[in-house]
Design a protein around this motif. Structure first.
Motif, PDB file in Angstrom:
ATOM      1  N   LEU A 134       6.263  16.936  18.648  1.00 36.35           N
ATOM      2  CA  LEU A 134       6.842  15.790  17.952  1.00 36.35           C
ATOM      3  C   LEU A 134       7.222  14.686  18.931  1.00 36.35           C
ATOM      4  O   LEU A 134       7.034  13.500  18.644  1.00 36.35           O
ATOM      5  N   ALA A 135       7.749  15.047  20.086  1.00 42.42           N
ATOM      6  CA  ALA A 135       8.111  14.031  21.078  1.00 42.42           C
ATOM      7  C   ALA A 135       6.886  13.309  21.610  1.00 42.42           C
ATOM      8  O   ALA A 135       6.960  12.131  21.969  1.00 42.42           O
ATOM      9  N   LYS A 136       5.753  13.995  21.632  1.00 35.99           N
ATOM     10  CA  LYS A 136       4.515  13.380  22.141  1.00 35.99           C
ATOM     11  C   LYS A 136       3.848  12.495  21.095  1.00 35.99           C
ATOM     12  O   LYS A 136       2.939  11.726  21.406  1.00 35.99           O
ATOM     13  N   GLY A 137       4.287  12.613  19.841  1.00 31.51           N
ATOM     14  CA  GLY A 137       3.808  11.684  18.835  1.00 31.51           C
ATOM     15  C   GLY A 137       2.807  12.234  17.845  1.00 31.51           C
ATOM     16  O   GLY A 137       2.126  11.452  17.161  1.00 31.51           O
ATOM     17  N   ILE A 138       2.706  13.558  17.709  1.00 28.62           N
ATOM     18  CA  ILE A 138       1.762  14.083  16.722  1.00 28.62           C
ATOM     19  C   ILE A 138       2.269  13.793  15.311  1.00 28.62           C
ATOM     20  O   ILE A 138       3.440  13.488  15.103  1.00 28.62           O
ATOM     21  N   ASP A 139       1.389  13.909  14.334  1.00 27.90           N
ATOM     22  CA  ASP A 139       1.728  13.630  12.952  1.00 27.90           C
ATOM     23  C   ASP A 139       2.606  14.757  12.396  1.00 27.90           C
ATOM     24  O   ASP A 139       2.198  15.918  12.369  1.00 27.90           O
ATOM     25  N   LEU A 140       3.809  14.401  11.956  1.00 24.37           N
ATOM     26  CA  LEU A 140       4.765  15.391  11.474  1.00 24.37           C
ATOM     27  C   LEU A 140       4.221  16.170  10.284  1.00 24.37           C
ATOM     28  O   LEU A 140       4.296  17.409  10.237  1.00 24.37           O
ATOM     29  N   LYS A 141       3.669  15.463   9.297  1.00 22.24           N
ATOM     30  CA  LYS A 141       3.166  16.128   8.103  1.00 22.24           C
ATOM     31  C   LYS A 141       2.072  17.133   8.448  1.00 22.24           C
ATOM     32  O   LYS A 141       2.058  18.271   7.946  1.00 22.24           O
ATOM     33  N   LYS A 142       1.150  16.725   9.303  1.00 22.14           N
ATOM     34  CA  LYS A 142       0.048  17.613   9.650  1.00 22.14           C
ATOM     35  C   LYS A 142       0.533  18.817  10.448  1.00 22.14           C
ATOM     36  O   LYS A 142      -0.010  19.923  10.313  1.00 22.14           O
TER      37      LYS A 142
END
Length: 407
Positions: A134-142
């Protein structure tokens, strides 16, 4: 301690009783000096000079974004724990990251998080990956969908928790085993140096990785070749159910940096600003071709090693008996003491002290994040599950593997 003076009720007064400069620059300098006292004192090998006061240069929006990331990680973990405890149809599982949010947030805030593997800085995670992702910026929903084995998840339901990845943001993957991550990460760092890129590579590892050969070979080669590599040890005191002192002879794992003649920094892993400052120094050093840094973040996990034994729905943290550990492996008072120095509280208090937000705005941000997380779990629950036979896909580059029944 000076830290407690800053983040406790007496934060506006030094131990001598002198009033402090409560401006952003003055406040941060006090925090950084407190960190430097830990980092450079006691004969411990550390980076030469003081950790830069880099966070003073962040915009208000950047600081709010960091606070939001801390909250996003926290509420993902809490929501997932509640699902595991209350929803019999929920398939997800997790090695929870709650309590360590400031480490992933502070480190990744210094990195380039877009552009794929050719432009983004790369991170390699552990078997406790949600916070890093999450800190690296991946899509939360996915990601939420992936952890519930949904076909539309980040990795189509193949990875679940311990093997999620998203190279588009430089999140190269989680490591289900203890140790190999840094070897793969230093390989990436070598490739980056060979092609002349100014990217950097970060490997996250727990305190247990010190006792593996991978830890030492990675640092040895990174030092020899001056690779753009940063090893972040998240020392949460326990690897699984054993205190790290059972496998490490030093109080500070960062002491290992002395062997390889590289900077070793101890930082307060509950304070996102201290983590950011230490990481920014290490990242700038790596980009300049000056080689690796070992950062040890002192932190704590609020839940047990795996899953949610000892936890209750709607409450943060796990206390008491863990059937997987055969006993209560850590004192409840220890857990509660660390929770008094909570990364969320510290991040919020700093922003209020710096007049970036007021208490009402901080609460508004948290409410928005909670809703975002709730929406992500609702979306994921409506997605199709992956098919069991799909587990045989992508075994080989070409061709398929036929399903076989064993009876």
């Amino acid at each position: 301690m000076l830290y407690n003076k800053i983040h406790g009720q007496d934060r506006a007064v030094e131990s001598t009783g002198t009033a402090l400069d409560t401006s952003r620059r003055g406040f941060l300098k006090i925090v950084a000096l407190a960190g430097a006292a830990v980092s450079f004192g006691g004969g411990v090998a550390r980076a030469k000079g003081e950790i830069g006061f880099w966070a003073k240069d962040l915009t208000d929006q950047q600081l709010i974004d960091m606070y939001t990331t801390v909250l996003r990680i926290r509420w993902h973990e809490r929501t997932m724990a509640d699902k595991m405890l209350t929803d019999p149809n929920y398939r997800g599982y997790n090695h929870f990251y709650a309590g360590q949010e400031a480490v992933a947030t502070g480190i990744c805030a210094t990195l380039r998080n877009q552009g794929g593997v050719i432009k983004a800085d790369l991170i390699y995670s552990t078997h406790r990956p949600a916070g890093h992702a999450l800190a690296k910026g991946i899509d939360l929903k996915k990601m939420v969908a992936e952890m519930d084995f949904r076909a539309t998840g980040l990795n189509n339901g193949y990875a679940a928790e311990m093997h999620i990845s998203d190279p588009e943001v430089g999140f190269m993957g989680a490591d289900g085993m203890i140790g190999p991550g840094p070897v793969i990460a230093t390989g990436s760092a070598f490739a980056i140096k060979a092609r002349g890129s100014d990217q950097v590579v970060v490997n996250f590892g727990g305190d247990g990785t010190y006792a593996t050969p991978h830890f030492h070979s990675a640092l040895n080669n990174a030092a020899l070749l001056k690779l753009p590599f940063i090893y972040v040890i998240e020392n949460n005191l326990y690897h699984q159910y054993a205190h790290y002192s059972y496998s490490c002879p030093m109080k500070d794992i960062a002491d290992a940096a002395q062997t390889y003649r590289i900077p070793g920094v101890v930082v307060d892993g509950q304070d996102v600003i201290q983590v950011y400052n230490a990481a920014k120094t290490a990242v700038d050093r790596a980009r300049a071709g000056e080689g690796p840094t070992l950062i040890e973040a002192k932190t704590y996990r609020y839940y047990n090693h795996w899953g949610a034994p000892g936890a209750k729905p709607g409450e943060l943290g796990a206390f008491g008996y863990d059937p997987l550990a055969i006993s209560s492996f850590r004192p409840e008072r220890e857990v509660r003491a660390w929770m008094q120095r909570d990364p969320v509280d510290i991040a919020r208090d700093i922003l209020i002290d710096w007049k970036v937000v007021d208490a009402a705005k901080a609460s508004e941000i948290e409410a928005s994040v909670k809703q975002e997380v709730a929406d992500a779990f609702a979306w994921a629950a409506a997605q199709p599950l992956c098919n069991p036979e799909d587990g045989l896909k992508h075994v080989f580059v070409e061709g398929t593997v036929e399903a076989r029944q064993f009876g």
